[in-house]
Design a protein around this motif. Structure first.
Motif, PDB file in Angstrom:
ATOM      1  N   THR A 229       0.555  -1.043  -0.181  1.00 13.85           N
ATOM      2  CA  THR A 229      -0.231  -0.067  -0.257  1.00 13.85           C
ATOM      3  C   THR A 229       0.943   1.453  -0.105  1.00 13.85           C
ATOM      4  OG1 THR A 229      -0.339   0.230   2.178  1.00 13.85           O
ATOM      5  CG2 THR A 229      -1.645  -0.625   1.537  1.00 13.85           C
ATOM      6  N   ASP A 230       2.296   1.342   0.325  1.00 10.65           N
ATOM      7  CA  ASP A 230       2.957   2.358   0.698  1.00 10.65           C
ATOM      8  C   ASP A 230       2.133   3.378   1.915  1.00 10.65           C
ATOM      9  OD1 ASP A 230       5.176   3.665  -0.233  1.00 10.65           O
ATOM     10  OD2 ASP A 230       4.241   5.432  -1.564  1.00 10.65           O
ATOM     11  N   LEU A 231       1.828   2.703   3.166  1.00 11.57           N
ATOM     12  CA  LEU A 231       1.490   3.304   3.528  1.00 11.57           C
ATOM     13  C   LEU A 231       2.977   2.860   5.107  1.00 11.57           C
ATOM     14  CD1 LEU A 231      -1.987   2.447   4.162  1.00 11.57           C
ATOM     15  CD2 LEU A 231      -1.107   4.507   3.598  1.00 11.57           C
ATOM     16  N   LEU A 232       2.357   3.462   6.148  1.00  7.38           N
ATOM     17  CA  LEU A 232       3.852   3.739   7.096  1.00  7.38           C
ATOM     18  C   LEU A 232       3.090   2.006   7.136  1.00  7.38           C
ATOM     19  CD1 LEU A 232       3.793   6.542   8.836  1.00  7.38           C
ATOM     20  CD2 LEU A 232       5.426   6.001   7.924  1.00  7.38           C
ATOM     21  N   ASN A 233       4.269   1.435   7.868  1.00  8.19           N
ATOM     22  CA  ASN A 233       4.324   0.303   8.418  1.00  8.19           C
ATOM     23  C   ASN A 233       4.555   0.493  10.119  1.00  8.19           C
ATOM     24  OD1 ASN A 233       7.014   0.633   9.345  1.00  8.19           O
ATOM     25  ND2 ASN A 233       8.239  -0.402   7.176  1.00  8.19           N
ATOM     26  N   ARG A 234       4.581  -0.906  10.401  1.00 10.39           N
ATOM     27  CA  ARG A 234       3.995  -0.781  12.197  1.00 10.39           C
ATOM     28  C   ARG A 234       5.247   0.062  12.333  1.00 10.39           C
ATOM     29  NH1 ARG A 234       1.534  -4.223  15.513  1.00 10.39           N
ATOM     30  NH2 ARG A 234       0.175  -4.666  13.771  1.00 10.39           N
ATOM     31  N   ARG A 235       5.971  -1.120  12.520  1.00 15.12           N
ATOM     32  CA  ARG A 235       7.012  -0.261  13.333  1.00 15.12           C
ATOM     33  C   ARG A 235       7.642   1.443  12.798  1.00 15.12           C
ATOM     34  NH1 ARG A 235      14.010  -1.145  11.403  1.00 15.12           N
ATOM     35  NH2 ARG A 235      12.990   0.109   9.831  1.00 15.12           N
ATOM     36  N   ALA A 236       7.261   2.057  11.666  1.00 17.80           N
ATOM     37  CA  ALA A 236       7.105   3.660  11.571  1.00 17.80           C
ATOM     38  C   ALA A 236       6.195   4.244  11.898  1.00 17.80           C
ATOM     39  CB  ALA A 236       7.483   3.180  10.274  1.00 17.80           C
ATOM     40  N   ILE A 237       5.112   3.556  12.687  1.00 15.17           N
ATOM     41  CA  ILE A 237       3.667   4.248  13.053  1.00 15.17           C
ATOM     42  C   ILE A 237       3.952   4.380  14.142  1.00 15.17           C
ATOM     43  CG2 ILE A 237       2.265   2.263  13.253  1.00 15.17           C
ATOM     44  CD1 ILE A 237       1.424   6.143  12.259  1.00 15.17           C
ATOM     45  N   GLN A 238       4.091   3.367  15.061  1.00 15.90           N
ATOM     46  CA  GLN A 238       4.922   2.613  16.942  1.00 15.90           C
ATOM     47  C   GLN A 238       6.054   3.824  16.777  1.00 15.90           C
ATOM     48  OE1 GLN A 238       5.591  -1.649  17.177  1.00 15.90           O
ATOM     49  NE2 GLN A 238       3.931  -1.751  17.433  1.00 15.90           N
ATOM     50  N   GLN A 239       6.796   4.171  15.688  1.00 16.74           N
ATOM     51  CA  GLN A 239       8.125   5.597  16.207  1.00 16.74           C
ATOM     52  C   GLN A 239       7.325   6.786  16.649  1.00 16.74           C
ATOM     53  OE1 GLN A 239      11.190   5.636  16.728  1.00 16.74           O
ATOM     54  NE2 GLN A 239      10.931   7.830  17.236  1.00 16.74           N
ATOM     55  N   ARG A 240       5.704   7.130  15.236  1.00 16.90           N
ATOM     56  CA  ARG A 240       5.638   8.562  15.062  1.00 16.90           C
ATOM     57  C   ARG A 240       4.372   8.589  16.489  1.00 16.90           C
ATOM     58  NH1 ARG A 240       7.189   7.381  10.937  1.00 16.90           N
ATOM     59  NH2 ARG A 240       7.520   8.671   8.978  1.00 16.90           N
ATOM     60  N   LEU A 241       3.859   7.569  17.247  1.00 14.58           N
ATOM     61  CA  LEU A 241       3.159   7.248  18.086  1.00 14.58           C
ATOM     62  C   LEU A 241       3.539   7.578  19.670  1.00 14.58           C
ATOM     63  CD1 LEU A 241       1.510   3.636  17.756  1.00 14.58           C
ATOM     64  CD2 LEU A 241       0.132   6.581  18.278  1.00 14.58           C
ATOM     65  N   ARG A 242       5.135   7.206  19.525  1.00 14.59           N
ATOM     66  CA  ARG A 242       5.097   7.580  20.429  1.00 14.59           C
ATOM     67  C   ARG A 242       5.963   8.546  21.019  1.00 14.59           C
ATOM     68  NH1 ARG A 242       8.458   2.425  19.608  1.00 14.59           N
ATOM     69  NH2 ARG A 242       9.799   3.247  18.617  1.00 14.59           N
ATOM     70  N   GLU A 243       6.465   9.710  19.691  1.00 16.32           N
ATOM     71  CA  GLU A 243       6.664  10.691  19.173  1.00 16.32           C
ATOM     72  C   GLU A 243       5.683  11.625  19.847  1.00 16.32           C
ATOM     73  OE1 GLU A 243       7.815  11.650  15.869  1.00 16.32           O
ATOM     74  OE2 GLU A 243      10.034  10.614  15.508  1.00 16.32           O
ATOM     75  N   GLU A 244       4.493  11.312  18.892  1.00 13.87           N
ATOM     76  CA  GLU A 244       2.911  12.461  19.936  1.00 13.87           C
ATOM     77  C   GLU A 244       3.070  12.155  21.159  1.00 13.87           C
ATOM     78  OE1 GLU A 244       1.496  14.136  18.532  1.00 13.87           O
ATOM     79  OE2 GLU A 244       2.471  13.954  16.321  1.00 13.87           O
ATOM     80  N   ALA A 245       3.388  10.526  22.494  1.00 15.07           N
ATOM     81  CA  ALA A 245       3.274  10.719  23.360  1.00 15.07           C
ATOM     82  C   ALA A 245       3.825  11.382  24.182  1.00 15.07           C
ATOM     83  CB  ALA A 245       3.488   8.584  24.149  1.00 15.07           C
ATOM     84  N   GLU A 246       5.174  11.692  23.416  1.00 16.20           N
ATOM     85  CA  GLU A 246       6.266  12.546  23.759  1.00 16.20           C
ATOM     86  C   GLU A 246       5.675  14.057  24.464  1.00 16.20           C
ATOM     87  OE1 GLU A 246       9.449  13.436  26.501  1.00 16.20           O
ATOM     88  OE2 GLU A 246       8.555  12.192  25.951  1.00 16.20           O
ATOM     89  N   ARG A 247       4.777  14.499  22.763  1.00 18.73           N
ATOM     90  CA  ARG A 247       4.413  16.122  23.073  1.00 18.73           C
ATOM     91  C   ARG A 247       3.056  16.259  23.661  1.00 18.73           C
ATOM     92  NH1 ARG A 247       4.928  14.683  17.994  1.00 18.73           N
ATOM     93  NH2 ARG A 247       6.692  15.871  16.973  1.00 18.73           N
ATOM     94  N   LEU A 248       2.381  14.956  23.907  1.00 21.86           N
ATOM     95  CA  LEU A 248       1.410  14.829  24.699  1.00 21.86           C
ATOM     96  C   LEU A 248       2.562  15.052  26.711  1.00 21.86           C
ATOM     97  CD1 LEU A 248      -1.652  14.330  25.879  1.00 21.86           C
ATOM     98  CD2 LEU A 248      -1.066  12.447  25.971  1.00 21.86           C
TER      99      LEU A 248
END
Length: 312
Positions: A229-248
């Motif tokens: 699909t050329d979407l982000l994979n699980r590892r990439a989205i989990q990294q972005r989730l960690r970044e958003e959790a840190e911003r929160l």
């Protein structure tokens, strides 16, 4: 041996080795089309330099006209390879017109025996081709590599092009300072050939940097994206989730995560086959990507499951 001839021999050896290098790169299918252009360019420049070094023992048509025709053809092959690498039209009509005008003017200057005109015509023609190649690198590769990297890679083209144009202008204003040929032993020609030697080396490093930068960017993209699909994979989205959790945690900036699953997806594969299922996954991925904002992240995390990270 004259200093200018020594430098020309060094440039000849440099271009010969580079031709072999780009031939190997093309064989390995690393930017094969551009690499073949750059290998041909080095070969043409090498042949031209051989004739330039033998000018004193060659007739004018071979020592001056043919040698410059080969070098100019080599410069044009560099520019055409750059255009192909940047996925731009090759501008063959413009290049053909430049070659015809330059070589026609050179033939006229040789026929009239005007040495400064020979130098001015060839220098300006070579310089303009290199400047145009540098402009292509700086402008059309900036979206892919970033403006700073693209500008840095364009510097060798611009340096070589600028020196040749400047040499042509000096020939117009101060003909006696140039002589009748680049192999004539004077300060300006020694400086020109030295810049050509150093600039040529930097140019090849710049071209290699472009090739390997694209390879690294593609490897990085493949490591972070789902092949289907050329979407982000699980590892990439989990990294972005960690970044958003840190911003929160630090700034109190909220975010949401949508978990989206395709109902009865197994029936599609069972009834219509896995290729049809793949088409459905790709279509769902396009829809999710289209409805998301520019700051949202969409990922396929496994099978028919998708996540959508929605900051704010």
């Amino acid at each position: 041996m004259k200093p200018t001839l020594v430098i020309l021999v060094l440039i000849l050896l440099q271009q010969g080795l580079v031709a072999v290098l780009w031939g190997v790169m093309a064989r390995l299918r690393l930017s094969r089309g551009p690499a073949l252009h750059w290998a041909a360019a080095s070969g043409l420049v090498t042949a031209g330099l051989v004739l330039i070094g033998q000018r004193d023992s060659l007739p004018p048509w071979a020592g001056f006209w043919l040698s410059n025709a080969l070098v100019l053809g080599g410069f044009m092959a560099v520019r055409r390879g750059v255009a192909q690498f940047a996925q731009r039209p090759p501008a063959d009509a413009e290049q053909a017109a430049t070659w015809a005008v330059t070589m026609g003017a050179l033939a006229f200057a040789l026929g009239e025996g005007v040495g400064w005109a020979v130098v001015a015509v060839t220098s300006v023609g070579l310089g303009l081709v290199m400047l145009r190649a540098g402009w292509t690198v700086a402008r059309h590769l900036a979206p892919e590599f970033g403006r700073r990297v693209a500008t840095g890679c364009a510097v060798p083209f611009s340096l070589i092009g600028g020196v040749f144009v400047l040499r042509g202008l000096v020939a117009l204003v101060f003909p006696s300072a140039i002589g009748h040929s680049v192999h004539a032993d004077n300060v300006v020609n020694v400086g020109t050939t030295m810049v050509f030697l150093v600039g040529g080396l930097l140019l090849q490093f710049g071209l290699l940097a472009l090739v390997f930068a694209r390879v690294l960017l593609r490897l990085r993209h493949q490591s972070e994206h789902d092949d289907l699909t050329d979407l982000l994979n699980r590892r990439a989205i989990q990294q972005r989730l960690r970044e958003e959790a840190e911003r929160l945690r630090r700034f109190g900036q909220p975010y949401s995560v949508l978990s989206i699953d395709i109902d009865h997806f197994k029936r599609i594969n069972d009834r219509h086959g896995h290729p049809a299922g793949d088409t459905v996954l790709q279509a769902v991925g396009r829809v999710l990507r289209d409805v998301g904002r520019s700051i949202d992240h969409v990922a396929r995390v496994g099978g028919e499951e998708f996540w959508m990270l929605v900051p704010g």
